[in-house]
Design a protein around this motif. Structure first.
Motif, PDB file in Angstrom:
ATOM      1  N   PHE A  44     -92.861 -30.715  41.998  1.00 46.14           N
ATOM      2  CA  PHE A  44     -92.678 -31.226  43.351  1.00 46.14           C
ATOM      3  C   PHE A  44     -93.574 -30.442  44.299  1.00 46.14           C
ATOM      4  CE2 PHE A  44     -88.255 -32.314  41.860  1.00 46.14           C
ATOM      5  CZ  PHE A  44     -88.382 -33.688  42.007  1.00 46.14           C
TER       6      PHE A  44
ATOM      7  N   HIS B 177     -75.960 -29.316  44.497  1.00 47.25           N
ATOM      8  CA  HIS B 177     -77.166 -28.686  45.038  1.00 47.25           C
ATOM      9  C   HIS B 177     -78.009 -29.721  45.764  1.00 47.25           C
ATOM     10  CE1 HIS B 177     -78.495 -30.388  41.179  1.00 47.25           C
ATOM     11  NE2 HIS B 177     -79.719 -30.438  41.693  1.00 47.25           N
TER      12      HIS B 177
ATOM     13  N   SER C  81     -81.553 -29.732  48.980  1.00 49.17           N
ATOM     14  CA  SER C  81     -82.441 -28.865  49.762  1.00 49.17           C
ATOM     15  C   SER C  81     -82.845 -29.593  51.031  1.00 49.17           C
ATOM     16  CB  SER C  81     -83.666 -28.430  48.937  1.00 49.17           C
ATOM     17  OG  SER C  81     -84.417 -29.537  48.510  1.00 49.17           O
TER      18      SER C  81
ATOM     19  N   LYS D 115     -90.519 -31.762  35.824  1.00 48.28           N
ATOM     20  CA  LYS D 115     -91.187 -32.441  36.949  1.00 48.28           C
ATOM     21  C   LYS D 115     -91.688 -31.408  37.955  1.00 48.28           C
ATOM     22  CE  LYS D 115     -86.533 -33.408  38.635  1.00 48.28           C
ATOM     23  NZ  LYS D 115     -85.502 -34.401  38.931  1.00 48.28           N
TER      24      LYS D 115
ATOM     25  N   ASP E  85     -76.474 -33.080  38.956  1.00 48.52           N
ATOM     26  CA  ASP E  85     -77.415 -33.776  38.065  1.00 48.52           C
ATOM     27  C   ASP E  85     -76.674 -34.616  37.023  1.00 48.52           C
ATOM     28  OD1 ASP E  85     -79.693 -32.857  39.343  1.00 48.52           O
ATOM     29  OD2 ASP E  85     -79.783 -31.022  38.134  1.00 48.52           O
TER      30      ASP E  85
ATOM     31  N   LEU F 175     -89.609 -28.060  38.041  1.00 49.81           N
ATOM     32  CA  LEU F 175     -88.200 -28.078  37.628  1.00 49.81           C
ATOM     33  C   LEU F 175     -88.149 -28.492  36.154  1.00 49.81           C
ATOM     34  CD1 LEU F 175     -85.239 -29.684  39.618  1.00 49.81           C
ATOM     35  CD2 LEU F 175     -85.398 -29.826  37.142  1.00 49.81           C
TER      36      LEU F 175
ATOM     37  N   PHE G 236     -83.694 -33.091  49.662  1.00 46.41           N
ATOM     38  CA  PHE G 236     -82.916 -33.684  48.567  1.00 46.41           C
ATOM     39  C   PHE G 236     -81.459 -33.650  49.002  1.00 46.41           C
ATOM     40  CE2 PHE G 236     -86.652 -32.356  46.172  1.00 46.41           C
ATOM     41  CZ  PHE G 236     -86.813 -33.409  45.277  1.00 46.41           C
TER      42      PHE G 236
ATOM     43  N   HIS H 185     -76.232 -33.147  45.504  1.00 46.52           N
ATOM     44  CA  HIS H 185     -75.881 -33.963  44.331  1.00 46.52           C
ATOM     45  C   HIS H 185     -75.585 -33.056  43.148  1.00 46.52           C
ATOM     46  CE1 HIS H 185     -80.201 -33.147  43.853  1.00 46.52           C
ATOM     47  NE2 HIS H 185     -80.012 -33.315  42.540  1.00 46.52           N
TER      48      HIS H 185
ATOM     49  N   ARG I 275     -94.216 -26.468  49.871  1.00 49.48           N
ATOM     50  CA  ARG I 275     -93.354 -25.773  48.889  1.00 49.48           C
ATOM     51  C   ARG I 275     -93.687 -26.363  47.522  1.00 49.48           C
ATOM     52  NH1 ARG I 275     -87.207 -26.979  47.203  1.00 49.48           N
ATOM     53  NH2 ARG I 275     -88.490 -28.292  45.890  1.00 49.48           N
TER      54      ARG I 275
ATOM     55  N   LEU J 196     -83.815 -24.386  47.827  1.00 51.19           N
ATOM     56  CA  LEU J 196     -82.612 -24.903  47.176  1.00 51.19           C
ATOM     57  C   LEU J 196     -81.359 -24.382  47.888  1.00 51.19           C
ATOM     58  CD1 LEU J 196     -81.891 -26.562  44.516  1.00 51.19           C
ATOM     59  CD2 LEU J 196     -81.256 -24.330  43.574  1.00 51.19           C
TER      60      LEU J 196
HETATM   61  O1  LIG Z   1     -86.433 -29.181  44.400  1.00 47.45           O
HETATM   62  C1  LIG Z   1     -85.363 -29.269  44.988  1.00 47.45           C
HETATM   63  O2  LIG Z   1     -85.177 -28.814  46.108  1.00 47.45           O
HETATM   64  C2  LIG Z   1     -84.201 -29.947  44.310  1.00 47.45           C
HETATM   65  C3  LIG Z   1     -84.631 -30.923  43.276  1.00 47.45           C
HETATM   66  C4  LIG Z   1     -83.485 -31.598  42.621  1.00 47.45           C
HETATM   67  O3  LIG Z   1     -82.343 -31.240  42.818  1.00 47.45           O
HETATM   68  C5  LIG Z   1     -83.691 -32.708  41.700  1.00 47.45           C
HETATM   69  O4  LIG Z   1     -84.833 -33.157  41.482  1.00 47.45           O
HETATM   70  O5  LIG Z   1     -82.680 -33.184  41.126  1.00 47.45           O
END
Ligand SMILES: O=C(O)CCC(=O)C(=O)O
Length: 252
Positions: free
Chosen positions: A99, A192, A194, A97, A114, A207, A109, A112, A203, A142
């Protein structure tokens, strides 16, 4: 990835590959991401628990179906070398994906793991975030709890499965500021998240989520186009079937 890098990854749950791509290459991919975003129109991937404060974040999934540039990038030997050093010789795509956290109001974010979205038996799953422009703290880079992957699956809260803020405040996490061309790799149990992009520049990231093909998903909730594509090595032996033979009756 040197043995020291690998040891750092094992104890901290992440590894920042600095300068894996040049700033010039990053600029080309940045333009690809922004062009794709402009072609598809407005989106917003702000998490449920973060809605209501006027922030937003553009996204798109399975982007190798939209631009061949991302297929090439996922197969780049510099990237694959780190993936195989972490996962082993066989590396399979789970999903990817893009962003774009827009300036000033780029959604954060919440912290969390994953794991709750796509739990796997052997926890082989990792994420890699490609940075296509600089991501200093003020852009919402991040942030992680180093070593937190060793806690195993944690109880998550809310419909977006974030970690309780009293236990894992974002302010207590370690920021990982990155430069255009850097790629951060992390284990899917690592807490993690952000912060908000409060800077005056977007930004821009990709990912990619990857696993050992021998690992076993514990549920079928997070399927996506292109899932199962081999990026390195081979998948475990299986009887050949056409894709249409695998379609469940309820899907027809
Ligand atoms: O891009 C980010 O800062 C984190 C994205 C993320 O953790 C997610 O999509 O699960």
């Amino acid at each position: 990835m040197t043995p020291q890098d690998r040891a750092f990854y094992d104890s901290n749950g992440y590894y920042l590959a600095k300068g894996l791509f040049s700033p010039e290459e990053a600029a080309i991919y940045r333009a690809e991401v922004h062009a794709l975003s402009a072609r598809q129109g407005e989106t917003d991937a702000t998490w449920e628990s973060q809605k209501g404060s006027g922030t937003k974040i553009e996204h798109s999934h399975d982007v190798h179906f939209s631009s061949a540039a991302f297929t090439r990038l996922m197969l780049d030997p510099r990237f694959i070398a780190v993936c195989t050093a972490i996962i082993g010789p066989n590396v399979q795509l789970h999903h990817n994906k893009i962003f774009i956290k827009p300036p000033e109001k780029g959604s954060p974010f919440p912290m969390h793991q994953d794991y709750p979205y796509f739990p796997h038996r052997d926890h082989s799953m990792i994420a890699a975030i490609f940075h296509f422009d600089d991501a200093p703290v003020e852009k919402g880079c991040l942030c992680v709890y180093p070593g937190g992957h060793k806690l195993g699956p944690l109880d998550a809260v809310g419909s977006d499965h974030h970690l309780p803020e009293d236990r894992f405040p974002i302010a207590g996490a370690t920021p990982i500021p990155a430069k255009a061309g850097d790629v951060v790799f992390f284990q899917y149990l690592l807490p993690h998240g952000s912060g908000q992009n409060v800077s005056d520049e977007p930004r821009t990231t990709l990912l990619v989520q990857l696993r050992d093909p021998a690992d076993v998903p514990l549920n079928n909730r997070h399927t996506s186009r292109g899932q199962g594509m081999m990026l390195a090595g081979v998948a475990p032996a299986a009887k050949f079937e056409f894709a249409w033979q695998q379609v469940e009756v309820s899907d027809v």
